[in-house]
Design an enzyme around this catalytic site. Structure first.
Site, PDB file in Angstrom:
ATOM      1  N   ASN A   1       0.541  -1.312   0.044  1.00 54.16           N
ATOM      2  CA  ASN A   1       0.245   0.393   0.141  1.00 54.16           C
ATOM      3  C   ASN A   1       0.638   1.353  -0.457  1.00 54.16           C
ATOM      4  OD1 ASN A   1      -1.749   2.187   0.607  1.00 54.16           O
ATOM      5  ND2 ASN A   1      -1.929   1.437   2.936  1.00 54.16           N
TER       6      ASN A   1
ATOM      7  N   LYS B   1      -0.330   4.439  -0.321  1.00 56.82           N
ATOM      8  CA  LYS B   1      -0.131   5.131   0.334  1.00 56.82           C
ATOM      9  C   LYS B   1      -0.184   6.678  -0.705  1.00 56.82           C
ATOM     10  CE  LYS B   1      -0.189   3.351   4.888  1.00 56.82           C
ATOM     11  NZ  LYS B   1      -0.183   3.391   6.733  1.00 56.82           N
TER      12      LYS B   1
ATOM     13  N   HIS C   1      -9.384   1.791   4.356  1.00 53.00           N
ATOM     14  CA  HIS C   1      -8.095   2.015   5.455  1.00 53.00           C
ATOM     15  C   HIS C   1      -8.456   2.491   7.004  1.00 53.00           C
ATOM     16  CE1 HIS C   1      -4.320   2.649   6.268  1.00 53.00           C
ATOM     17  NE2 HIS C   1      -3.762   1.384   5.820  1.00 53.00           N
TER      18      HIS C   1
ATOM     19  N   GLU D   1      -6.913   4.514   7.791  1.00 51.17           N
ATOM     20  CA  GLU D   1      -6.473   6.734   7.562  1.00 51.17           C
ATOM     21  C   GLU D   1      -7.742   7.048   6.544  1.00 51.17           C
ATOM     22  OE1 GLU D   1      -3.352   6.037   5.532  1.00 51.17           O
ATOM     23  OE2 GLU D   1      -2.049   5.050   7.464  1.00 51.17           O
TER      24      GLU D   1
ATOM     25  N   GLU E   1      -6.295  -4.897  10.458  1.00 50.76           N
ATOM     26  CA  GLU E   1      -4.639  -4.224  11.124  1.00 50.76           C
ATOM     27  C   GLU E   1      -4.902  -3.174  12.415  1.00 50.76           C
ATOM     28  OE1 GLU E   1      -2.654  -2.798   6.866  1.00 50.76           O
ATOM     29  OE2 GLU E   1      -4.456  -1.614   6.977  1.00 50.76           O
TER      30      GLU E   1
ATOM     31  N   GLY F   1       2.310   0.848  10.419  1.00 52.79           N
ATOM     32  CA  GLY F   1       3.490   2.677  10.315  1.00 52.79           C
ATOM     33  C   GLY F   1       3.942   2.938  11.866  1.00 52.79           C
TER      34      GLY F   1
ATOM     35  N   SER G   1       3.374  -2.468  10.091  1.00 55.29           N
ATOM     36  CA  SER G   1       4.644  -2.891  10.475  1.00 55.29           C
ATOM     37  C   SER G   1       5.311  -4.026   9.739  1.00 55.29           C
ATOM     38  CB  SER G   1       5.213  -2.643  11.767  1.00 55.29           C
ATOM     39  OG  SER G   1       5.011  -0.911  12.271  1.00 55.29           O
TER      40      SER G   1
HETATM   41  P1  PGA Z   1       2.347  -0.378   7.652  1.00 55.57           P
HETATM   42  O1  PGA Z   1       1.347   0.411   7.434  1.00 55.57           O
HETATM   43  O2  PGA Z   1       3.268  -1.271   6.938  1.00 55.57           O
HETATM   44  O3  PGA Z   1       3.417   0.800   7.675  1.00 55.57           O
HETATM   45  O4  PGA Z   1       2.198   0.058   8.652  1.00 55.57           O
HETATM   46  C1  PGA Z   1       0.155  -0.606   7.001  1.00 55.57           C
HETATM   47  C2  PGA Z   1      -0.988  -0.333   5.757  1.00 55.57           C
HETATM   48  O5  PGA Z   1      -1.267   0.966   6.616  1.00 55.57           O
HETATM   49  O6  PGA Z   1      -1.389  -0.680   5.565  1.00 55.57           O
END
Ligand code: PGA
Length: 253
Positions: free
Chosen positions: A8, A10, A96, A98, A168, A174, A214
């Protein structure tokens, strides 16, 4: 079932980054070799370019990060499922964290987006997950199962085969903090039980459920080796071609 590794990106990358990623990945990935199922969710403005650049690799799945549920209309700034489909994009992430936290995507909206995708024969990667305070208060399962129930309302037995779930935990996204693989596996087991009660035992066994938060080339195998985890949804470690390839290699077993 082959494991699934989905990147992803982003809101990262520009044209030259994508050209470079493609060149580097092509050096690493042998299109004639069998790997796990792999793909990348790219910013919608670069979907066509990315598909074009990756045209020599038939295996990489290029998908979107969000899809609006209306087909078309006065929705300034949104990209619809039908516009994605028109560009031969096979699916999209929905829900997601976010989107939920920063853009107020409610379960009702996420349900409409999921329905719009799967009822139009597209894939929906539905993300669910709890906040740190919900985790600390022992509410993870309750919160996640509630999201599953609401986000998958009115999805038919034939449509559910187009859904991939990504668990998640928000506190792992992150942050470099990861739950133990046992914790993620156990939570995903309860998602399967919920799917069995909403759909069927058969479907609960075959629906792909990913872990995200992560994940990197060094820890991906710990998650993918558990009974219930079918793959990973990966943010930052998917941005560099070498790391993305590392994820795909580690996910191939
Ligand atoms: P990350 O993000 O691997 O940077 O923790 C995962 C995600 O948001 O799908």
């Amino acid at each position: 079932m082959k494991k699934i590794v989905i990147g992803n990106w982003k809101m990262y990358k520009n044209i030259s980054d994508i050209v470079k990623f493609n060149e580097e990945l092509n050096q690493l990935i042998d299109p004639n070799k069998e790997y796990c199922t792999y793909g990348i969710c790219v910013p919608s403005i670069y979907l066509s370019l990315t598909k074009f650049l990756f045209k020599s690799n038939k295996n990489i799945l290029i998908m979107a990060q969000d899809a609006y549920f209306e087909k078309e209309g006065a929705f300034t700034g949104n990209v619809s499922w039908s516009q994605l489909k028109d560009c031969n994009v096979i699916g999209s992430i929905v829900g997601h964290s976010e989107r939920r936290q920063l853009f107020n995507d409610t379960d009702e909206v996420i349900n409409k987006k999921t329905k719009a995708l799967v009822s139009n024969d597209m894939l929906a990667i539905l993300c669910v997950g709890e906040t740190i305070s919900e985790y600390e208060n022992g509410l993870s399962k309750k919160v996640v199962l509630n999201q599953i129930e609401k986000d998958l309302a009115n999805i038919s037995l034939s449509e559910i085969d187009k859904v991939i779930i990504a668990y998640e935990p928000i506190w792992a996204i992150g942050t470099g903090k990861v739950p133990t693989p046992e914790y993620a596996n156990d939570l995903i087991a309860s998602i399967r039980e919920k799917i069995a009660s909403l759909f069927s035992d058969e479907i609960s066994k075959r629906i792909p459920i990913l872990y995200g938060g992560s994940v990197n080339p060094s820890n991906i195998k710990n998650f993918l080796s558990t009974k219930n985890i079918d793959g990973a949804l990966v943010g930052s470690a998917s941005l560099e071609a070498s790391k993305f390839f590392g994820l795909v290699k580690e996910g191939t077993f």
